[in-house]
Structures are given as structure tokens and as C-alpha cells.
Design a protein around this motif. Structure first.
Motif, PDB file in Angstrom:
ATOM      1  N   GLY A 183      11.437  24.937  10.269  1.00  9.75           N
ATOM      2  CA  GLY A 183      11.877  26.127  11.004  1.00  9.75           C
ATOM      3  C   GLY A 183      13.050  26.156  11.532  1.00  9.75           C
ATOM      4  N   LYS A 184      13.576  24.963  12.086  1.00  2.15           N
ATOM      5  CA  LYS A 184      15.142  25.241  12.827  1.00  2.15           C
ATOM      6  C   LYS A 184      16.042  25.291  11.763  1.00  2.15           C
ATOM      7  CE  LYS A 184      13.813  21.967  16.406  1.00  2.15           C
ATOM      8  NZ  LYS A 184      14.002  20.635  17.037  1.00  2.15           N
ATOM      9  N   LEU A 186      15.608  26.641   8.671  1.00  2.00           N
ATOM     10  CA  LEU A 186      15.425  27.575   7.858  1.00  2.00           C
ATOM     11  C   LEU A 186      15.970  28.895   8.576  1.00  2.00           C
ATOM     12  CD1 LEU A 186      14.084  29.603   5.723  1.00  2.00           C
ATOM     13  CD2 LEU A 186      11.975  29.500   6.912  1.00  2.00           C
ATOM     14  N   TYR A 187      15.930  28.991   9.850  1.00  2.00           N
ATOM     15  CA  TYR A 187      16.305  29.891  10.817  1.00  2.00           C
ATOM     16  C   TYR A 187      17.785  30.136  10.733  1.00  2.00           C
ATOM     17  CZ  TYR A 187      11.147  30.973  11.460  1.00  2.00           C
ATOM     18  OH  TYR A 187      10.026  31.196  11.482  1.00  2.00           O
ATOM     19  N   SER A 188      18.298  28.685  11.222  1.00  2.00           N
ATOM     20  CA  SER A 188      19.840  28.679  11.377  1.00  2.00           C
ATOM     21  C   SER A 188      20.517  28.744  10.041  1.00  2.00           C
ATOM     22  CB  SER A 188      20.194  27.024  11.693  1.00  2.00           C
ATOM     23  OG  SER A 188      19.440  26.636  13.170  1.00  2.00           O
ATOM     24  N   MET A 190      19.425  30.732   7.422  1.00  4.84           N
ATOM     25  CA  MET A 190      19.303  32.329   7.325  1.00  4.84           C
ATOM     26  C   MET A 190      20.405  33.116   8.245  1.00  4.84           C
ATOM     27  SD  MET A 190      15.357  33.319   7.038  1.00  4.84           S
ATOM     28  CE  MET A 190      15.604  34.871   7.234  1.00  4.84           C
ATOM     29  N   ALA A 191      20.477  32.507   9.600  1.00  2.00           N
ATOM     30  CA  ALA A 191      21.544  33.369  10.402  1.00  2.00           C
ATOM     31  C   ALA A 191      22.957  33.229   9.852  1.00  2.00           C
ATOM     32  CB  ALA A 191      21.497  32.545  11.710  1.00  2.00           C
ATOM     33  N   THR A 245      15.958  22.625   2.079  1.00  2.00           N
ATOM     34  CA  THR A 245      16.108  24.021   2.880  1.00  2.00           C
ATOM     35  C   THR A 245      17.546  24.578   2.757  1.00  2.00           C
ATOM     36  OG1 THR A 245      14.283  23.702   4.414  1.00  2.00           O
ATOM     37  CG2 THR A 245      15.914  25.318   5.112  1.00  2.00           C
TER      38      THR A 245
END
Length: 724
Positions: A183-184, A186-188, A190-191, A245
Motif C-alpha cells: 500500500g505504501k 503503491l500510493y507513493s 501513484m503520487a 510495485t
């Protein structure tokens, strides 16, 4: 789209682009995504983070784990609980800890009685060794047991400190560090991708298409890997899962950037967007496929590794890239043509509009390089070579436990407390297995080995004996590793003993040795495979050799500068033994992408206008998109630094720095200067090498003709440009 057009571009390029079949492509991937969503979410549950599972089967530490089941469960690990009172342990302290030991023994994972409390000789500390059986739940379940141990130990006299260390303590802290890793990351990632795409496209909506496509690729790849890991086909750990990822988002977005750039270019030449996409796929597809094939081939070279963790990373990354390629060459173009030109709002590429790349920054950079190409590439090469000298500061011999995390987790503090009052190797003994008939001789031999503190009596079952040796040095130290080597040499010399040594320190020694062997074996193999792909792609020998040389130089400079940053800026104590290989794989396999993007365009243009002018056209046409792609890949690898693990940070920093060097210096300056200096010799021994001088002297094609695309033509100063 007419049949002539379909024949021109090929049916594979036409399929995701047509007015009808684009809907089949989108529908197909929606069904695949729906099927993949659930198994992708279960990937974390099948990760194997046990250190011994990373090792080759013939390593002594692996053999000990396999043979020790006669004496204890292979899933049994010691939790070392150390209590300290600087003023001296009291009788009340001793009684309280003894009562806690009874409660430790009552825990479900504790199948045997704990050892202790053991008083330190200086009277200031107590030690308890709790044998924890992880059972079928595996290594990752130890964190919950440590929480239970801490809860029991809270009920202790005031002023008596406590820490949980040893293998179980480190497992708990490692599990906490990797908690929510997917999750960390993936979201990083994506940002980072969204920000760079917004800056690149200057559109509030276009970024959605590459991000949705990359997300689809990631979920599908995770689902495939989940089934392979569940069936024990692959060894997948937190490291390879995290890198998956990053690599899918980074490389996938790179491929998207290249295709979107060529699509936007074709939209200015074709009134029908479906036709424009078909031509974009036809022209950009080979470069994207070659780039992906290079990465996949490079990653699959890891299959020859002796380290299971390295061997497992190869197919994990290859699957991610393979799925990413499929998605970016099918779903991405289908979504783009479904949406239409409005997706580029507010700067829509209308039919017949002018492409301004000929006046862009990379066109100007090319003209500057063209003034003195030889001096440019010589000076650039010298600077990169000087930067490579920093690698002498790299201490890639493994990280101690205390140096593996940002800050000091409890297990590290506990190990330091333990070392102040007990033999540093307490709680992590060397496990020696020998034939029962020679057990006494092996024990006697162990007692005489330098660095061994104490040796237990042999425990015999089924003709084999287990002997445990406590070391005087910390189990993760270089001194302890050398002691294990001395132990193995000594017990190996006992006739008829058939003795082997394992345990935490032995595992570390085997890891370092296997990693060093892998570096020597795999790096030349990757270079050979990548060189072969480039020869087949460019139909030449000179250009592939030159490109390989530039990427290796880029790798050296990245490692050199990274080493200086690790030691003198970030204060890291060293580097993981696998760092040089991992960074090499990612930089050579991924870094060569940008040279492929550039050189396939230069090759295409050179067939029409010669290598000198083709090099400048290629740089101007691809400079912007390759720079954006490099920023995306560098940014996604840099997010590895968001995890509190030094190894991840080092991989992320080194790869990100290498990608930036490759994008901004090697590809744009060094390779372009070499193209301009070598000219037709770059394509030796192909026909293009012989025709280059004739092509270079010929008038430039009219605007809109095949090959250059008219608006892309950029000539160096003194070379006439076509009339407009």
C-alpha cells in the motif's frame, strides 16, 4: 480505416485501434481485472521472508535447517529477552522475572520450557531465552508472539528495563517495517506518477489513462505471482513484492509515455484518431516491445542465481514487465481511442497542426552538441569515469542488524544491552550437526576454536548429534562470520564426523558468499543478452557495443555517486551484498530502454536523411518524452526510501540516480555526440553504414514525407532545413 491502411500498419497494430475491436479489448481487460482483484490482495499472505529460504539448497545453513527437525521444529526460533538494572539486579527482580518465565511458557507458540532467568556475571542484567515455534503460520507470525511477550513483561519492578531481541525480536521489527509495504509503495508511486504526468501533459485528465493502465497491470501481475508463490513455484519475499510495485508502475508508465507521444504526433498527421493510433502502434510498438524484451531477458538472467531470493526476483519482475507490456500495447491504446482527442484538453493535437519539437530544448541541445561532438563525448565520458571512482567507498559486505533500519528498533537496543553483560552471541548459537559416533570429538574441537565462548553437550537422536556453540562476538558481525568459517574448517577436519554448521551467523556467511558468486556469474550474462537483443534490433554491431559501453559507464557513475551519498551524506554503515547486482540489473535492463527509444528513432530517420541529421531529429523528437519517462522511473524507485529499511533506500537511491544520469546525460549528450561523431559507422556492418554519406548529402525530404514526419526535421547549424 481502409484495407490499404490496415495493410500498411499491420493487423496487430490495428486491433486495439479500430472502432469496433477497441471495445472488445476494454471488455477483456475489465474481466481479467475483476478476476485478478481478489488473488492480488492475497499476495502478502504467501510471502516468505525467512532468511534461510533465500539461500541455495546446498548451503550448510540450509542443510542444517532440513536436518534439525529430529531435534526441534524447523520453525522454532529463539526470542531473547534481556532485563537490565544499571545499579544491579535485586532479588525481587529475579523473582519477578522467574514468575514471568512461567507465563512465557504458557503461551501457545512456546512448545518447550524457556531457559532462564540467567544472571549476568556483572550482576546488572538477566537473560531469558524463549523457544518460539512459528508453526505453519511462518516467520511473519512472530510479531504477534513478541507482542504477547512484551505484554507479560510489562508486569515487572520499576527501574528494570526490558527488550526483546534475538531472531524473534528482529523478525517482529522486520515485520513492522514491512507492514503495509504494498500500500505504501503503491500510493507513493501513484503520487509521483500523477504529478509528473500532470507536468508532462499539462492536462487535468490525460494522466488518468496511463495510471489506470499501470494499475491494471500491477493487479494482474500480482494475481499471477500469487498463484505461483502459493504453489511453491516461486520464492517471493517482501523485497521482490515491493520492487514489483515500483517496476510495473515505473516501466509501465514509461511505455505509456512513449506511445502517447507518438500518438499525439500521428494525430497531427491523420484526421481519424483510430488511424492515428494504428500508425502510432506500428511505429512505436517495436521500440516498446524491444525495450520490454530487454528488461524481461535481463531479469530472467537472475534464474541462474544461487540465492533463492535473487532467483525469485527474476521471474517476479519479468512477469510484471510482461503484463505491463500487454496492457500498454492493448488496453492503453484502446482507452485512448475510446476517449478521443478531448483527453488531451486543453492542448488538443488537431489535424494539420504544427509539432513544436523542432524548436524545443532538445533540438537546441542537439545543435550545441553538433558543434563539437567528439570533444563532448570525450569530456562526458571522463566525468562519468571520475564519478565511478566513488565506488571505492562502497562497503557492500552486508549490513549488521543495528545498521539495517532507520533509527533503533527494540531488537537492536536489546542486542546492545545483551552485548554489555553477556557473550555477544547469546541467543543465536552456531548449530552443529555431526555423526553421533564422533560427537565428543566435534565438541572438543569446537571448544578449541577461536571466537567460541561456550559449547553445549551433544544431544543425540537417530545417529546424529546436535551441538550448540555460543560465540563471543555479535551474531551479525564480521568477526562472528569469520568464526563460523573457522568452525566449519575445524569440524570438517574431524574424521567420520560429517559435521555441518548452521544458525543465524552461518546463514549470514552463506548469504555473503552466494551473493558474491552471483555477481560474478550474472553480470556478464546480462551484458551478453542485452548486447544480442540490441544487435538484432539495430541490425548492427557498432551501435550495440557503444550503447552497452555507455550504460555500463552510467552504472559505474551511479554506483560511485551513490556510495559517496550513502557514506558521507546519509551516514549508512555499509550496503547489502546484493546491492551491486540489483542496481546493475535495473540500470542496464531499464536504462537501455532510453537508448532503445532514442536509437530506434535515429535508425528510422537515418534511413531517410543520414545519421548526422537523423541523430538530431531523434533527439528532438524523443527528448521530451524520454526525459519524462526517466523522471517517472527515477521517482518511482525513489519511493523505496519511504520504507524504514536501509537496503530498500539504497536500491531506490542508486537506481533513481542512475536513471537520471542515463536520461539527462548519457542518452541526451553522450549517445547523441557519439552518433554525430561516428555517423554511418554506428550501423556497421549493415547497408545503412555504406549509404550514410550519400543520405547525409542528399536534400531533406519534403514536409510530411515518410520517415521524418516533416515537422520533426532538425538540422545542425550550417545544414539547410526544408522549406515550410
Amino acid at each position: 480505416m481502409s484495407e490499404t491502411r490496415i495493410g500498411d500498419v499491420g493487423r496487430l497494430a490495428w486491433f486495439p485501434s479500430s472502432k469496433v475491436t477497441k471495445w472488445f479489448v476494454v471488455g477483456f481487460w475489465l474481466l481479467v481485472l475483476a478476476a485478478a482483484f481478489s488473488p492480488a490482495g492475497k499476495l502478502q499472505g504467501v510471502l516468505n521472508n525467512e532468511a534461510v529460504a533465500w539461500l541455495p539448497k546446498d548451503a550448510q545453513s540450509t542443510q542444517v535447517v532440513q536436518q534439525i527437525e529430529a531435534f526441534q521444529s524447523k520453525n522454532e526460533f529463539p526470542a531473547v529477552i534481556v532485563y537490565e538494572r544499571p545499579a544491579g539486579v535485586t532479588q525481587a527482580d529475579l523473582q519477578a522475572v522467574a514468575a514471568q518465565v512461567q507465563r512465557f511458557n504458557a503461551l501457545e507458540p512456546v512448545k518447550k520450557d524457556s531457559v532462564g532467568p540467567i544472571p549476568a556475571k556483572d550482576g546488572k542484567a538477566l537473560q531469558v531465552i524463549v523457544p518460539v515455534d512459528a508453526g505453519d503460520a511462518g516467520w511473519d507470525s512472530l510479531g504477534a508472539t513478541v507482542d504477547d511477550l512484551r505484554a507479560i513483561a510489562k508486569d515487572r519492578p520499576a527501574g528494570l528495563s526490558m527488550q526483546v531481541t534475538g531472531p524473534v525480536g528482529y523478525a517482529a521489527d522486520s515485520s513492522a517495517a514491512f507492514s503495509g509495504i504494498d500500500g505504501k509503495l503503491l500510493y507513493s508511486a501513484m503520487a509521483v506518477v500523477i504529478v509528473i504526468l500532470l507536468l508532462t501533459y499539462r492536462s487535468p485528465v490525460l494522466w488518468l489513462i496511463p495510471v489506470v493502465s499501470a494499475g491494471t497491470a500491477l493487479f494482474v501481475a500480482q494475481a499471477v505471482i500469487y498463484f505461483l508463490a502459493k504453489g511453491d513455484t516461486l520464492t517471493v519475499n517482501a523485497q521482490s513484492s515491493g520492487i514489483l510495485t515500483v517496476i510495473v508502475f515505473g516501466a509501465g508508465t514509461d511505455y505509456a509515455l512513449l506511445l502517447v507521444a507518438r500518438y499525439r504526433e500521428e494525430l497531427r498527421r491523420h484526421e481519424d484518431r483510430h488511424e492515428a493510433m494504428a500508425f502510432a502502434l506500428h511505429r512505436a510498438g517495436p521500440a516498446i516491445l524491444a525495450s520490454g524484451a530487454t528488461v524481461i531477458a535481463g531479469m530472467l538472467c537472475l534464474l541462474v542465481a544461487t540465492m533463492n531470493s535473487t532467483k525469485g526476483l527474476g521471474p517476479v519482475a519479468a512477469i510484471g514487465i510482461g503484463v505491463g507490456l500487454l496492457v500498454m500495447l492493448t488496453l492503453l491504446p484502446a482507452l485512448l481511442v475510446v476517449c478521443g482527442r478531448w483527453i488531451f484538453w486543453p492542448v488538443r493535437p488537431t489535424y494539420g497542426s504544427v509539432d513544436h519539437t523542432r524548436d524545443g530544448i532538445w533540438a537546441r541541445v542537439g545543435r550545441r552538441i553538433a558543434r563539437a561532438p567528439r570533444r563532448t563525448w570525450v569530456m562526458t565520458s571522463v566525468l562519468l569515469a571520475v564519478a565511478s571512482l566513488g565506488v571505492l567507498q562502497l562497503n557492500a559486505v552486508g549490513l549488521k542488524n543495528a545498521d539495517s533500519y532507520y533509527g533503533k528498533p527494540e531488537s537492536v537496543v536489546g542486542e546492545q544491552t545483551l552485548a554489555r553483560h553477556f557473550p555477544a552471541g547469546s541467543g543465536s548459537p552456531v548449530m552443529v550437526l555431526a555423526n553421533a559416533s564422533e560427537a565428543a570429538a566435534v565438541k572438543s574441537t569446537l571448544e578449541g576454536v577461536q571466537g567460541v565462548s561456550t559449547v553445549t553437550d551433544p544431544v543425540t537422536k537417530g545417529g546424529r548429534s546436535l551441538i550448540q556453540a555460543t560465540l563471543t562476538d555479535a551474531p551479525d558481525s564480521d568477526a562472528a562470520t569469520k568464526t563460523v568459517d573457522r568452525v566449519r574448517a575445524a569440524i570438517g577436519a574431524v574424521p567420520g564426523a560429517d559435521a555441518i554448521a548452521g544458525g543465524d551467523t552461518a546463514t549470514r556467511a552463506d548469504t555473503l558468499r552466494a551473493a558474491a558468486d552471483d555477481n560474478v556469474r550474472i553480470i556478464p550474462l546480462i551484458l551478453g543478452v542485452v548486447l544480442l537483443i540490441l544487435v538484432l534490433l539495430l541490425r548492427a554491431v557498432t551501435a550495440p557495443l557503444v550503447l552497452i559501453g555507455t550504460v555500463v559507464l552510467s552504472y559505474g557513475a551511479a554506483m560511485g555517486l551513490s556510495s559517496l551519498i550513502f557514506r558521507h551524506v546519509l551516514g549508512f554503515a555499509g550496503a547489502d551484498s546484493s546491492l551491486p547486482l540489483f542496481v546493475f540489473v535495473f540500470l542496464v535492463a531499464l536504462g537501455i530502454d532510453y537508448n532503445i527509444f532514442l536509437m530506434t528513432r535515429v535508425h528510422e530517420e537515418s534511413k531517410e536523411i543520414g545519421t548526422r541529421r537523423g541523430a538530431l531529429v531523434g533527439l528532438a523528437a524523443t527528448g521530451g518524452v524520454i526525459t519524462s519517462a526517466g523522471l517517472v522511473l527515477a521517482g518511482t524507485f525513489a519511493v523505496l526510501g519511504t520504507l524504514p529499511v536501509v537496503t530498500f533506500a539504497e536500491i531506490g537511491i542508486a537506481v533513481a540516480l542512475g536513471v537520471l544520469l542515463d536520461t539527462l546525460v548519457v542518452r541526451s549528450v553522450l549517445v547523441t555526440a557519439l552518433n554525430l561523431d561516428l555517423r554511418g559507422r554506428m550501423w556497421w556492418p549493415s547497408n545503412l553504414a555504406r549509404r550514410d554519406r550519400e543520405l547525409d548529402a542528399a536534400p531533406l525530404p519534403d514536409e510530411g514525407s515518410a520517415g521524418t514526419g516533416g515537422a520533426d526535421v532538425v538540422a545542425p547549424e550550417g545544414v539547410p532545413q526544408p522549406a515550410r
